[in-house]
Design a protein around this motif. Structure first.
Motif, PDB file in Angstrom:
ATOM      1  N   HIS A   1       0.813  -1.219   0.000  1.00  0.00           N
ATOM      2  CA  HIS A   1       0.000   0.000   0.000  1.00  0.00           C
ATOM      3  C   HIS A   1       0.845   1.268   0.000  1.00  0.00           C
ATOM      4  N   ASN A   2       2.135   1.131   0.132  1.00  0.00           N
ATOM      5  CA  ASN A   2       3.043   2.277   0.054  1.00  0.00           C
ATOM      6  C   ASN A   2       3.779   2.177  -1.275  1.00  0.00           C
ATOM      7  N   PRO A   3       3.349   2.952  -2.287  1.00  0.00           N
ATOM      8  CA  PRO A   3       3.916   2.786  -3.624  1.00  0.00           C
ATOM      9  C   PRO A   3       5.435   3.016  -3.702  1.00  0.00           C
ATOM     10  N   GLN A   4       5.987   3.748  -2.778  1.00  0.00           N
ATOM     11  CA  GLN A   4       7.425   4.029  -2.848  1.00  0.00           C
ATOM     12  C   GLN A   4       8.281   2.968  -2.166  1.00  0.00           C
ATOM     13  N   LEU A   5       7.721   2.269  -1.210  1.00  0.00           N
ATOM     14  CA  LEU A   5       8.534   1.342  -0.414  1.00  0.00           C
ATOM     15  C   LEU A   5       9.127   0.194  -1.225  1.00  0.00           C
ATOM     16  N   PRO A   6       8.344  -0.535  -2.035  1.00  0.00           N
ATOM     17  CA  PRO A   6       8.978  -1.607  -2.824  1.00  0.00           C
ATOM     18  C   PRO A   6      10.056  -1.078  -3.769  1.00  0.00           C
ATOM     19  N   TRP A   7       9.817   0.097  -4.342  1.00  0.00           N
ATOM     20  CA  TRP A   7      10.820   0.684  -5.247  1.00  0.00           C
ATOM     21  C   TRP A   7      12.075   1.091  -4.485  1.00  0.00           C
ATOM     22  N   SER A   8      11.914   1.542  -3.240  1.00  0.00           N
ATOM     23  CA  SER A   8      13.101   1.896  -2.456  1.00  0.00           C
ATOM     24  C   SER A   8      13.927   0.653  -2.140  1.00  0.00           C
ATOM     25  N   PHE A   9      13.257  -0.494  -1.932  1.00  0.00           N
ATOM     26  CA  PHE A   9      13.989  -1.747  -1.731  1.00  0.00           C
ATOM     27  C   PHE A   9      14.825  -2.059  -2.971  1.00  0.00           C
ATOM     28  N   LEU A  10      14.215  -1.927  -4.142  1.00  0.00           N
ATOM     29  CA  LEU A  10      14.911  -2.194  -5.398  1.00  0.00           C
ATOM     30  C   LEU A  10      16.071  -1.216  -5.596  1.00  0.00           C
ATOM     31  N   THR A  11      15.830   0.057  -5.341  1.00  0.00           N
ATOM     32  CA  THR A  11      16.875   1.074  -5.490  1.00  0.00           C
ATOM     33  C   THR A  11      18.060   0.767  -4.589  1.00  0.00           C
ATOM     34  N   HIS A  12      17.778   0.316  -3.381  1.00  0.00           N
ATOM     35  CA  HIS A  12      18.846   0.005  -2.428  1.00  0.00           C
ATOM     36  C   HIS A  12      19.761  -1.106  -2.946  1.00  0.00           C
ATOM     37  N   THR A  13      19.221  -2.014  -3.737  1.00  0.00           N
ATOM     38  CA  THR A  13      20.042  -3.111  -4.261  1.00  0.00           C
ATOM     39  C   THR A  13      20.955  -2.655  -5.388  1.00  0.00           C
ATOM     40  N   GLY A  14      20.634  -1.494  -6.004  1.00  0.00           N
ATOM     41  CA  GLY A  14      21.405  -1.031  -7.152  1.00  0.00           C
ATOM     42  C   GLY A  14      20.894  -1.595  -8.461  1.00  0.00           C
ATOM     43  N   LEU A  15      19.842  -2.413  -8.397  1.00  0.00           N
ATOM     44  CA  LEU A  15      19.265  -3.003  -9.604  1.00  0.00           C
ATOM     45  C   LEU A  15      18.183  -2.090 -10.173  1.00  0.00           C
ATOM     46  N   THR A  16      17.862  -2.267 -11.446  1.00  0.00           N
ATOM     47  CA  THR A  16      16.798  -1.505 -12.077  1.00  0.00           C
ATOM     48  C   THR A  16      15.936  -2.447 -12.907  1.00  0.00           C
ATOM     49  N   ILE A  17      14.746  -1.976 -13.239  1.00  0.00           N
ATOM     50  CA  ILE A  17      13.848  -2.709 -14.117  1.00  0.00           C
ATOM     51  C   ILE A  17      13.649  -1.855 -15.359  1.00  0.00           C
ATOM     52  N   HIS A  18      13.897  -2.439 -16.507  1.00  0.00           N
ATOM     53  CA  HIS A  18      13.706  -1.740 -17.773  1.00  0.00           C
ATOM     54  C   HIS A  18      12.614  -2.454 -18.559  1.00  0.00           C
ATOM     55  N   PRO A  19      11.443  -1.816 -18.720  1.00  0.00           N
ATOM     56  CA  PRO A  19      10.390  -2.477 -19.499  1.00  0.00           C
ATOM     57  C   PRO A  19      10.786  -2.600 -20.965  1.00  0.00           C
ATOM     58  N   ALA A  20      10.202  -3.591 -21.647  1.00  0.00           N
ATOM     59  CA  ALA A  20      10.499  -3.791 -23.066  1.00  0.00           C
ATOM     60  C   ALA A  20      10.090  -2.575 -23.888  1.00  0.00           C
ATOM     61  N   HIS A  21       8.969  -1.965 -23.536  1.00  0.00           N
ATOM     62  CA  HIS A  21       8.483  -0.758 -24.204  1.00  0.00           C
ATOM     63  C   HIS A  21       8.066   0.224 -23.128  1.00  0.00           C
ATOM     64  N   PRO A  22       8.378   1.501 -23.273  1.00  0.00           N
ATOM     65  CA  PRO A  22       7.918   2.477 -22.272  1.00  0.00           C
ATOM     66  C   PRO A  22       6.395   2.347 -22.093  1.00  0.00           C
ATOM     67  N   PRO A  23       5.902   2.464 -20.877  1.00  0.00           N
ATOM     68  CA  PRO A  23       4.515   2.136 -20.586  1.00  0.00           C
ATOM     69  C   PRO A  23       3.458   2.936 -21.351  1.00  0.00           C
TER      70      PRO A  23
END
Length: 65
Positions: free
Chosen positions: A37-59
């Protein structure tokens, strides 16, 4: 995954002494809902790892644009 687990241990599972495994499962589910329910929290976990997600096509772009 490690940051998710750490967040659950620090909040929902901290000092939990449930009588049944279901108590632990319920607390864990509540924590996952809190994180979802916190839209930023899962992304902050990902950011902390140094990893990124690149979609095949911009949304918001179609291929024919």
């Amino acid at each position: 995954m490690e940051l998710l687990w750490s967040s659950l241990k620090k909040r929902e599972l901290a000092n939990l002494a449930g009588d049944h495994l279901a108590d632990v499962a319920d607390a864990t589910e509540q924590g996952i809902h809190r994180i979802n329910h916190n839209p930023q929290l899962p992304w902050s976990f990902l950011t902390h790892t140094g990893l990124t997600i690149h979609p095949a096509h911009p949304p918001n772009l179609r291929k024919d644009q």
